[in-house]
Design a protein around this motif. Structure first.
Motif, PDB file in Angstrom:
ATOM      1  N   GLN A 254       0.846  -1.197   0.000  1.00 15.33           N
ATOM      2  CA  GLN A 254       0.000   0.000   0.000  1.00 15.33           C
ATOM      3  C   GLN A 254       0.884   1.251   0.000  1.00 15.33           C
ATOM      4  N   ALA A 255       1.946   1.226   0.839  1.00 15.17           N
ATOM      5  CA  ALA A 255       2.874   2.370   0.879  1.00 15.17           C
ATOM      6  C   ALA A 255       3.544   2.568  -0.479  1.00 15.17           C
ATOM      7  N   LEU A 256       3.837   1.461  -1.159  1.00 16.72           N
ATOM      8  CA  LEU A 256       4.458   1.544  -2.489  1.00 16.72           C
ATOM      9  C   LEU A 256       3.448   2.102  -3.501  1.00 16.72           C
ATOM     10  N   ALA A 257       2.222   1.605  -3.441  1.00 17.42           N
ATOM     11  CA  ALA A 257       1.172   2.091  -4.359  1.00 17.42           C
ATOM     12  C   ALA A 257       0.917   3.588  -4.134  1.00 17.42           C
ATOM     13  N   ASP A 258       1.049   4.021  -2.877  1.00 19.16           N
ATOM     14  CA  ASP A 258       0.822   5.442  -2.537  1.00 19.16           C
ATOM     15  C   ASP A 258       2.035   6.329  -2.840  1.00 19.16           C
TER      16      ASP A 258
ATOM     17  N   THR B  27       5.944   0.939  -8.078  1.00 26.14           N
ATOM     18  CA  THR B  27       4.649   1.514  -7.690  1.00 26.14           C
ATOM     19  C   THR B  27       3.519   1.025  -8.598  1.00 26.14           C
ATOM     20  N   GLU B  28       3.735   1.044  -9.906  1.00 32.43           N
ATOM     21  CA  GLU B  28       2.683   0.618 -10.848  1.00 32.43           C
ATOM     22  C   GLU B  28       2.322  -0.848 -10.621  1.00 32.43           C
ATOM     23  N   GLN B  29       3.339  -1.670 -10.428  1.00 29.18           N
ATOM     24  CA  GLN B  29       3.092  -3.109 -10.224  1.00 29.18           C
ATOM     25  C   GLN B  29       2.374  -3.361  -8.896  1.00 29.18           C
ATOM     26  N   ALA B  30       2.684  -2.546  -7.883  1.00 31.12           N
ATOM     27  CA  ALA B  30       2.007  -2.701  -6.585  1.00 31.12           C
ATOM     28  C   ALA B  30       0.527  -2.369  -6.718  1.00 31.12           C
ATOM     29  N   LYS B  31       0.208  -1.319  -7.476  1.00 29.60           N
ATOM     30  CA  LYS B  31      -1.200  -0.944  -7.685  1.00 29.60           C
ATOM     31  C   LYS B  31      -1.972  -2.090  -8.321  1.00 29.60           C
ATOM     32  N   GLU B  32      -1.329  -2.759  -9.271  1.00 27.31           N
ATOM     33  CA  GLU B  32      -1.972  -3.885  -9.966  1.00 27.31           C
ATOM     34  C   GLU B  32      -2.139  -5.092  -9.058  1.00 27.31           C
ATOM     35  N   ALA B  33      -1.114  -5.348  -8.245  1.00 31.73           N
ATOM     36  CA  ALA B  33      -1.106  -6.583  -7.440  1.00 31.73           C
ATOM     37  C   ALA B  33      -1.955  -6.483  -6.169  1.00 31.73           C
ATOM     38  N   LEU B  34      -2.113  -5.276  -5.654  1.00 30.31           N
ATOM     39  CA  LEU B  34      -2.763  -5.104  -4.341  1.00 30.31           C
ATOM     40  C   LEU B  34      -4.153  -5.745  -4.194  1.00 30.31           C
TER      41      LEU B  34
END
Ligand code: AHR
Length: 334
Positions: free
Chosen positions: A275-279, A322-329
Motif C-alpha cells: 500500500q505504501a508503495l502504491a501510494d 509503484t505501478e506493479q504494486a497498484k496492480e497486485a494489491l
C-alpha cells in the motif's frame, strides 16, 4: 532360621505374566526411542514447530500459512513462539525431542549456535526441516532440507534497482540502511547482496547502517537517529517492510516527504508495504514470500515416509514498482 516364603503356583503364574508384560513394555518404549522419532505408528504425523516470534507482518502471515497448511494436511502441529530469543527456540526443540514428535521444523532467529541441539534431534532419530531461515552449521546432515528465500538475491535485486535509478547521479548518493536483528540470516544476506550490487557505482555510499530488529518500532527509532545525525539522506534501504513503515513516521515528523525527498527500498511486499508503495511513499520492494506452509507440510510427509528430499528448496519471488504494486494489491493474499 526363618524360612523364605515360597509363592504358590497361581501367584507364580501371575508374577511371570507381569514380568513378561513389563519387559515387553520397556522394549516397546525402546523401539520408539530409536524408530525414526515418532512415538506411535498410527500414520498420523506430529510436527513440532518453533517460530521466531511475531515481529512483523511477514511473520504473522507465515504463522497463519503454517497453521492453516498443517490443518489442511492433517498434520498435528505443536507450535511455539520464541519471542525472538534463541534460548527459547532451543528449549522448544528439546521439548519436541522429549515428546518424540515425528518431524521438527523451525525458522532460526539467528544463524549460529545450533549444532548441539540439532545433533540431539539427529541422535533421537527425529528429522529436522529448516524453513524461512537457515543455519551456518558445517554438518549438513543435521537437517534434511532448507525451504526458503534467497536473501542475498533479494538484497541484490534491491541494489540493482537503485544502481539503475541513480545511473546519472554526478555526486554522492547517501544511503542509510535499517538491518534486521543482528545475526539473522536475512539481515546478513540482504546486507551482503545490496552492498555487492551498489558497488557498481562508487557514488552510492552507505553512510549509516544499524539494526532495527525487523519491527516498526525499531525502524522508527533508528530512522530518527539517522535523521538527527545526517543532514543529507537520499536513500533508505530497509531489510523489511515493517521497519520501512516505522521509518515513514520518523521521516514525516522530520518534515521530509517519503518516496520523494528520500527514496525508500524495502523487502517483503506484505499488504501494508505494498500500500505504501502504491501510494508513492515507498519506491521499490523485493518480494519475500511467507506462504511456506503448503510446501513445508509436503516435505514433512516425504521425510516421514523416508523419501529423499532436495537439500535446498528456494521460494519463487519477484519485485514491485509503484505501478506493479497498484496492480497486485487487490488480489494480494497477505
Ligand atoms: O526471515 C524473513 C524475515 O523475517 C522477513 O523479511 C521479515 O519481515 C521477518 O521478520
Amino acid at each position: 532360621m526363618r524360612k523364605m516364603r515360597t509363592q504358590s503356583a497361581p501367584w507364580r503364574a501371575v508374577a511371570v505374566l507381569a514380568s513378561v508384560l513389563l519387559v515387553g513394555g520397556v522394549a516397546a518404549c525402546g523401539n520408539s526411542d530409536t524408530g525414526g522419532g515418532g512415538s506411535k505408528d498410527d500414520g498420523k504425523i506430529t510436527m513440532g514447530f518453533s517460530q521466531v516470534g511475531a515481529e512483523s507482518g511477514w511473520r504473522t502471515a507465515n504463522t497463519t500459512s503454517i497453521k492453516e497448511s498443517a490443518a489442511a494436511a492433517g498434520i498435528e502441529l505443536k507450535f511455539d513462539d520464541a519471542q525472538q530469543k534463541q534460548e527459547n527456540q532451543i528449549k522448544a526443540i528439546r521439548n519436541y525431542i522429549q515428546q518424540k514428535v515425528d518431524v521438527i521444523a523451525f525458522s532460526p532467529v539467528v544463524e549460529s549456535g545450533w549444532d548441539t541441539v540439532l545433533k540431539e534431534a539427529k541422535d533421537a532419530g527425529i528429522p529436522v526441516i529448516l524453513t524461512d531461515r537457515s543455519v551456518d552449521s558445517a554438518d549438513k546432515s543435521l537437517y534434511k532440507t532448507f525451504l526458503g528465500s534467497d536473501f542475498v538475491k533479494e538484497g541484490k535485486l534491491a541494489g540493482e534497482w537503485l544502481v539503475e535509478q541513480k545511473k546519472s547521479a554526478t555526486g554522492p548518493v547517501n544511503i542509510v540502511e535499517l538491518q534486521g536483528n543482528t545475526g539473522a540470516a536475512p539481515a546478513n544476506d540482504r546486507k551482503k547482496g545490496f552492498g555487492e550490487a551498489i558497488a557498481a557505482n562508487p557514488n552510492l555510499k552507505i553512510i549509516a547502517s544499524q539494526p532495527g530488529d525487523f519491527t516498526r518500532a525499531g525502524g522508527k527509532q533508528v530512522m530518527e537517529q539517522f535523521l538527527k545525525a545526517n543532514p543529507k539522506i537520499d536513500v533508505l534501504f530497509a531489510h523489511n517492510d515493517d521497519m520501512g513503515l516505522g521509518a515513514l513516521e520518523a521521516i514525516t515528523a522530520a518534515g521530509k516527504v517519503p518516496g520523494k525527498d528520500i527514496t525508500i527500498i524495502t523487502v517483503d511486499a506484505v499488504k501494508d508495504g505494498m500500500q505504501a508503495l502504491a501510494d508513492g511513499k515507498f519506491n521499490f520492494i523485493a518480494e519475500c514470500s511467507p506462504l511456506l506452509g503448503p510446501q513445508l507440510m509436503d516435505l514433512a510427509k516425504k521425510v516421514k515416509a523416508g523419501e529423499t528430499v532436495p537439500p535446498r528448496i528456494e521460494t519463487e519471488e519477484t519485485t514491485f514498482t509503484t505501478e506493479q504494486a497498484k496492480e497486485a494489491l487487490p488480489t494480494r493474499k497477505y
